[in-house]
Design a protein around this motif. Structure first.
Motif, PDB file in Angstrom:
ATOM      1  N   ARG A   1       0.837  -1.211   0.000  1.00  0.00           N
ATOM      2  CA  ARG A   1       0.000   0.000   0.000  1.00  0.00           C
ATOM      3  C   ARG A   1       0.871   1.260   0.000  1.00  0.00           C
ATOM      4  O   ARG A   1       0.618   2.225   0.707  1.00  0.00           O
ATOM      5  N   ASP A   2       1.907   1.230  -0.830  1.00  0.00           N
ATOM      6  CA  ASP A   2       2.859   2.321  -0.951  1.00  0.00           C
ATOM      7  C   ASP A   2       2.448   3.230  -2.107  1.00  0.00           C
ATOM      8  O   ASP A   2       2.934   3.094  -3.235  1.00  0.00           O
ATOM      9  N   ALA A   3       1.558   4.161  -1.833  1.00  0.00           N
ATOM     10  CA  ALA A   3       1.050   5.064  -2.867  1.00  0.00           C
ATOM     11  C   ALA A   3       2.152   5.941  -3.442  1.00  0.00           C
ATOM     12  O   ALA A   3       2.099   6.334  -4.613  1.00  0.00           O
ATOM     13  N   GLU A   4       3.176   6.236  -2.656  1.00  0.00           N
ATOM     14  CA  GLU A   4       4.257   7.120  -3.113  1.00  0.00           C
ATOM     15  C   GLU A   4       5.055   6.514  -4.266  1.00  0.00           C
ATOM     16  O   GLU A   4       5.653   7.257  -5.041  1.00  0.00           O
ATOM     17  N   PHE A   5       5.060   5.207  -4.413  1.00  0.00           N
ATOM     18  CA  PHE A   5       5.764   4.580  -5.533  1.00  0.00           C
ATOM     19  C   PHE A   5       5.218   5.072  -6.870  1.00  0.00           C
ATOM     20  O   PHE A   5       5.967   5.216  -7.833  1.00  0.00           O
ATOM     21  N   PHE A   6       3.927   5.327  -6.940  1.00  0.00           N
ATOM     22  CA  PHE A   6       3.261   5.670  -8.190  1.00  0.00           C
ATOM     23  C   PHE A   6       3.278   7.164  -8.502  1.00  0.00           C
ATOM     24  O   PHE A   6       2.851   7.567  -9.572  1.00  0.00           O
ATOM     25  N   ARG A   7       3.780   7.992  -7.601  1.00  0.00           N
ATOM     26  CA  ARG A   7       3.761   9.441  -7.788  1.00  0.00           C
ATOM     27  C   ARG A   7       4.989  10.029  -8.489  1.00  0.00           C
ATOM     28  O   ARG A   7       4.858  11.030  -9.174  1.00  0.00           O
ATOM     29  N   PRO A   8       6.188   9.477  -8.358  1.00  0.00           N
ATOM     30  CA  PRO A   8       7.359  10.092  -8.992  1.00  0.00           C
ATOM     31  C   PRO A   8       7.265  10.132 -10.513  1.00  0.00           C
ATOM     32  O   PRO A   8       6.503   9.383 -11.139  1.00  0.00           O
ATOM     33  N   ARG A   9       8.061  11.003 -11.067  1.00  0.00           N
ATOM     34  CA  ARG A   9       8.096  11.208 -12.513  1.00  0.00           C
ATOM     35  C   ARG A   9       8.341   9.901 -13.271  1.00  0.00           C
ATOM     36  O   ARG A   9       7.759   9.676 -14.330  1.00  0.00           O
ATOM     37  N   GLU A  10       9.191   9.034 -12.734  1.00  0.00           N
ATOM     38  CA  GLU A  10       9.515   7.789 -13.426  1.00  0.00           C
ATOM     39  C   GLU A  10       8.273   6.899 -13.595  1.00  0.00           C
ATOM     40  O   GLU A  10       8.041   6.339 -14.665  1.00  0.00           O
ATOM     41  N   SER A  11       7.497   6.776 -12.529  1.00  0.00           N
ATOM     42  CA  SER A  11       6.278   5.965 -12.620  1.00  0.00           C
ATOM     43  C   SER A  11       5.256   6.627 -13.537  1.00  0.00           C
ATOM     44  O   SER A  11       4.597   5.952 -14.331  1.00  0.00           O
ATOM     45  N   ARG A  12       5.124   7.935 -13.450  1.00  0.00           N
ATOM     46  CA  ARG A  12       4.195   8.654 -14.325  1.00  0.00           C
ATOM     47  C   ARG A  12       4.598   8.483 -15.790  1.00  0.00           C
ATOM     48  O   ARG A  12       3.744   8.363 -16.664  1.00  0.00           O
ATOM     49  N   ALA A  13       5.897   8.454 -16.058  1.00  0.00           N
ATOM     50  CA  ALA A  13       6.371   8.269 -17.434  1.00  0.00           C
ATOM     51  C   ALA A  13       6.000   6.881 -17.949  1.00  0.00           C
ATOM     52  O   ALA A  13       5.550   6.728 -19.095  1.00  0.00           O
TER      53      ALA A  13
ATOM     54  N   ARG B   1      -3.027   3.282 -14.582  1.00  0.00           N
ATOM     55  CA  ARG B   1      -2.986   4.746 -14.575  1.00  0.00           C
ATOM     56  C   ARG B   1      -4.258   5.325 -13.968  1.00  0.00           C
ATOM     57  O   ARG B   1      -4.222   6.217 -13.126  1.00  0.00           O
ATOM     58  N   ARG B   2      -5.409   4.793 -14.376  1.00  0.00           N
ATOM     59  CA  ARG B   2      -6.678   5.291 -13.836  1.00  0.00           C
ATOM     60  C   ARG B   2      -6.798   5.019 -12.336  1.00  0.00           C
ATOM     61  O   ARG B   2      -7.380   5.812 -11.603  1.00  0.00           O
ATOM     62  N   ALA B   3      -6.252   3.900 -11.879  1.00  0.00           N
ATOM     63  CA  ALA B   3      -6.350   3.539 -10.463  1.00  0.00           C
ATOM     64  C   ALA B   3      -5.517   4.453  -9.575  1.00  0.00           C
ATOM     65  O   ALA B   3      -5.837   4.634  -8.401  1.00  0.00           O
ATOM     66  N   VAL B   4      -4.461   5.050 -10.129  1.00  0.00           N
ATOM     67  CA  VAL B   4      -3.579   5.877  -9.295  1.00  0.00           C
ATOM     68  C   VAL B   4      -3.738   7.372  -9.542  1.00  0.00           C
ATOM     69  O   VAL B   4      -3.113   8.171  -8.852  1.00  0.00           O
ATOM     70  N   GLU B   5      -4.575   7.767 -10.514  1.00  0.00           N
ATOM     71  CA  GLU B   5      -4.704   9.194 -10.797  1.00  0.00           C
ATOM     72  C   GLU B   5      -5.377   9.908  -9.634  1.00  0.00           C
ATOM     73  O   GLU B   5      -6.114   9.317  -8.867  1.00  0.00           O
ATOM     74  N   GLY B   6      -5.083  11.151  -9.510  1.00  0.00           N
ATOM     75  CA  GLY B   6      -5.637  11.951  -8.420  1.00  0.00           C
ATOM     76  C   GLY B   6      -4.664  12.052  -7.263  1.00  0.00           C
ATOM     77  O   GLY B   6      -3.581  11.480  -7.276  1.00  0.00           O
ATOM     78  N   ASP B   7      -5.074  12.793  -6.260  1.00  0.00           N
ATOM     79  CA  ASP B   7      -4.197  13.055  -5.120  1.00  0.00           C
ATOM     80  C   ASP B   7      -4.407  12.083  -3.964  1.00  0.00           C
ATOM     81  O   ASP B   7      -3.561  11.984  -3.088  1.00  0.00           O
ATOM     82  N   GLY B   8      -5.521  11.405  -3.937  1.00  0.00           N
ATOM     83  CA  GLY B   8      -5.810  10.490  -2.837  1.00  0.00           C
ATOM     84  C   GLY B   8      -5.138   9.144  -3.015  1.00  0.00           C
ATOM     85  O   GLY B   8      -4.296   8.955  -3.884  1.00  0.00           O
TER      86      GLY B   8
END
Length: 76
Positions: A17-29, A49-56
């Motif tokens: 449940r590490d949401a921060e993994f999906f936030r960095p530029r590398e994951s977004r790329a 991508r849809r599952a992690v979009e947004g700020d929550g």
């Protein structure tokens, strides 16, 4: 190989449940490449991508299914 390595790391991050993994530029790329990949890998990446979009917090169940689907497609 790079996508498979990212997907395995994403699987571990989702299990923790590490949401921060999906936030960095590398994951977004990686997630931004969904439209460039053939099916079904592109569809799985778009689901992630849809599952992690947004700020929550990500939609964990959807995220884990998407990662599982992606690993199946890149793993052969």
């Amino acid at each position: 190989v790079e996508l498979g390595a990212w997907a395995e790391a994403a699987r571990i991050a989702a299990a923790r449940r590490d949401a921060e993994f999906f936030r960095p530029r590398e994951s977004r790329a990686v997630l931004g490449r969904a439209g460039e990949l053939p099916e079904p890998a592109g569809a799985a990446l778009e689901r992630i991508r849809r599952a992690v979009e947004g700020d929550g917090a990500p939609e964990w169940n959807s995220l884990e299914r998407g990662i599982s689907d992606l690993l199946q497609t890149v793993g052969g």
